[in-house]
Write an enzyme that holds these catalytic residues in place. Structure first.
Site, mmCIF file in Angstrom:
data_model
loop_
_atom_site.group_PDB
_atom_site.id
_atom_site.type_symbol
_atom_site.label_atom_id
_atom_site.label_comp_id
_atom_site.label_asym_id
_atom_site.label_seq_id
_atom_site.Cartn_x
_atom_site.Cartn_y
_atom_site.Cartn_z
ATOM 1 N N ARG A 1 0.810 -1.217 0.000
ATOM 2 C CA ARG A 1 0.000 0.000 0.000
ATOM 3 C C ARG A 1 0.848 1.273 0.000
ATOM 4 O O ARG A 1 0.374 2.338 0.406
ATOM 5 C CB ARG A 1 -0.928 0.010 1.225
ATOM 6 C CG ARG A 1 -1.971 -1.107 1.225
ATOM 7 C CD ARG A 1 -2.919 -0.945 2.399
ATOM 8 N NE ARG A 1 -3.929 -1.989 2.471
ATOM 9 C CZ ARG A 1 -5.080 -1.972 1.792
ATOM 10 N NH1 ARG A 1 -5.334 -0.966 0.987
ATOM 11 N NH2 ARG A 1 -5.941 -2.955 1.911
ATOM 12 N N ASP B 1 -14.565 -2.863 -2.862
ATOM 13 C CA ASP B 1 -15.414 -1.801 -2.323
ATOM 14 C C ASP B 1 -16.273 -1.137 -3.397
ATOM 15 O O ASP B 1 -17.255 -0.469 -3.074
ATOM 16 C CB ASP B 1 -14.569 -0.727 -1.638
ATOM 17 C CG ASP B 1 -13.694 -1.276 -0.530
ATOM 18 O OD1 ASP B 1 -14.046 -2.328 0.037
ATOM 19 O OD2 ASP B 1 -12.652 -0.664 -0.238
ATOM 20 N N MET C 1 -17.260 -5.647 4.447
ATOM 21 C CA MET C 1 -16.252 -4.665 4.055
ATOM 22 C C MET C 1 -16.859 -3.591 3.138
ATOM 23 O O MET C 1 -18.030 -3.633 2.797
ATOM 24 C CB MET C 1 -15.079 -5.356 3.364
ATOM 25 C CG MET C 1 -14.096 -6.011 4.322
ATOM 26 S SD MET C 1 -12.693 -6.734 3.426
ATOM 27 C CE MET C 1 -11.533 -6.921 4.767
ATOM 28 N N GLY C 2 -16.025 -2.639 2.748
ATOM 29 C CA GLY C 2 -16.492 -1.570 1.871
ATOM 30 C C GLY C 2 -15.849 -0.232 2.152
ATOM 31 O O GLY C 2 -16.070 0.732 1.431
#
Length: 376
Positions: free
Chosen positions: A77, A138, A180-181
């Protein structure tokens, strides 16, 4: 429009998602076999790009990966302009340019979510030929109807909610399934509708405990002694939403280094105070309804494993079309899904933007019409 590339780099960044390997395969097979390009895969996302760690992607390396979850290249990331080295934050765009030039890389294909789109825009502004492909469960990437990984995660979350119905019904319980999201409610809303959740809570519609309790009590009065609630991980009650918005506004409007540090400290405190919000809601609902309440956090199972047929098809389409764009020399774009088409969208039009669920979206209207509570 730049000249066609003959030697191309590709990487996967951000969280893993179903379909990454399918895109690598679709792009690689088209680039190598159809256009005669050479393909270099950078390991572990931006890390490999900065540290010059890579592997040659041959037809043999691409064989058999269509159905494999995760990414054969690894991921991270990191931010190319805020790369942390020994605790120090550095801008590594210059290093990336040097690495690409030394490897004679003509173009770079970056698979990732919103953060990757911003990284791609940074590299594009530095003169690097970049194409970004939208990956996230997402479904919050601005400018594209959908992203690969979403359909598989939606299937998995729906199946989980299906199964939770059995336990909720058998034990007369309230069960909250946290989906999740991130800050968007697409996954929770879609899975909640498809799984027949009785209540769906998403970030775009702040809820009140009173409203959720009223929906459950109405169900009890109609003879239903259980309820299943789909909770998007970013969903918050009205007060917590207001607190978070105010804290983020302080960060956005800070005018001095001192005020920015203070604002970030306050934001971190607000974020920390709202951790495990689903468990807090469960305790509140147990107290207000008298029903035993349980929480299931679906977590990383939603983005692991074999991609579904829809994601394999979408990922392969993205990969082959991206190879077409590279061959035509069309760079500085996000490849977006628009209906049944894939279209290039300038990175400057999408970087830094978030696609949230509009409160008048068809899915929300659908939920209301079948009697699903939204905590309003």
């Amino acid at each position: 429009m730049a000249t066609a590339a003959k030697r191309v780099g590709i990487l996967t960044a951000g969280g893993d998602a179903p379909g990454l390997n399918a895109v690598i395969r679709g792009f690689g097979k088209t680039a190598i076999s159809h256009y005669g390009m050479e393909l270099i895969g950078f390991r572990d996302g931006i890390q490999g790009l900065v540290e010059n760690r890579f592997m040659e992607l041959t037809p043999a390396a691409l064989s058999g990966i269509l159905t494999t979850g995760g990414t054969i290249l690894g991921t991270s990331r990191d931010k190319v302009n805020k790369y942390v080295v020994n605790g120090e934050t550095r801008n590594m765009i210059g290093q990336v340019k040097e690495n690409l030039e030394a490897l004679k890389i003509d173009a770079l294909v970056m698979l990732g979510g919103g953060g990757t789109v911003k990284n791609a825009k940074q590299l594009c502004d530095a003169g690097i030929n970049v194409i970004s492909l939208p990956k996230t469960i997402d479904n919050d990437i601005y400018g594209t109807d959908t992203s690969f990984g979403f359909a598989t995660a939606l299937d998995i979350a729906t199946q989980a909610i299906d199964r939770l119905h059995s336990t909720a019904h058998s034990h007369h319980r309230i069960i909250l399934a946290e989906v999740m999201g991130h800050r968007a409610g697409w996954l929770g809303l879609g899975a909640g509708i498809a799984g027949g959740a009785d209540i769906i809570l998403i970030p775009e519609i702040p809820y009140t405990v009173e409203s959720v309790t009223a929906t459950i009590k109405t169900r009890i009065s109609h003879g239903s002694t259980f309820s299943v609630i789909a909770v998007a991980e970013g969903a918050r009650n009205v007060k917590d939403t207001a607190d978070m918005n105010a804290a983020e506004l302080l960060v956005d409007t800070a005018k001095t280094p001192e005020s920015l540090r203070a604002a970030k400290t306050h934001l971190a405190h607000v974020v920390d105070s709202q951790r495990e919000h689903t468990f807090k809601l469960a305790r509140e609902l147990e107290a207000s309804t008298g029903l035993e309440t349980r929480v299931t956090i679906l977590g990383y199972v939603q983005r692991g494993g074999t991609p579904c047929a829809e994601d394999r098809l979408l990922a392969t389409r993205f990969g082959t079309t991206a190879a077409d764009l590279v061959n035509k020399g069309e760079f500085g774009v996000l490849l977006a899904a628009r209906g049944q088409d894939t279209v290039p969208v300038p990175l400057e039009d999408v970087a830094g933007k978030l696609k949230l669920v509009p409160t008048d979206h068809d899915w929300i209207e659908t939920a209301r019409k079948v009697g699903t509570g939204l905590g309003e």
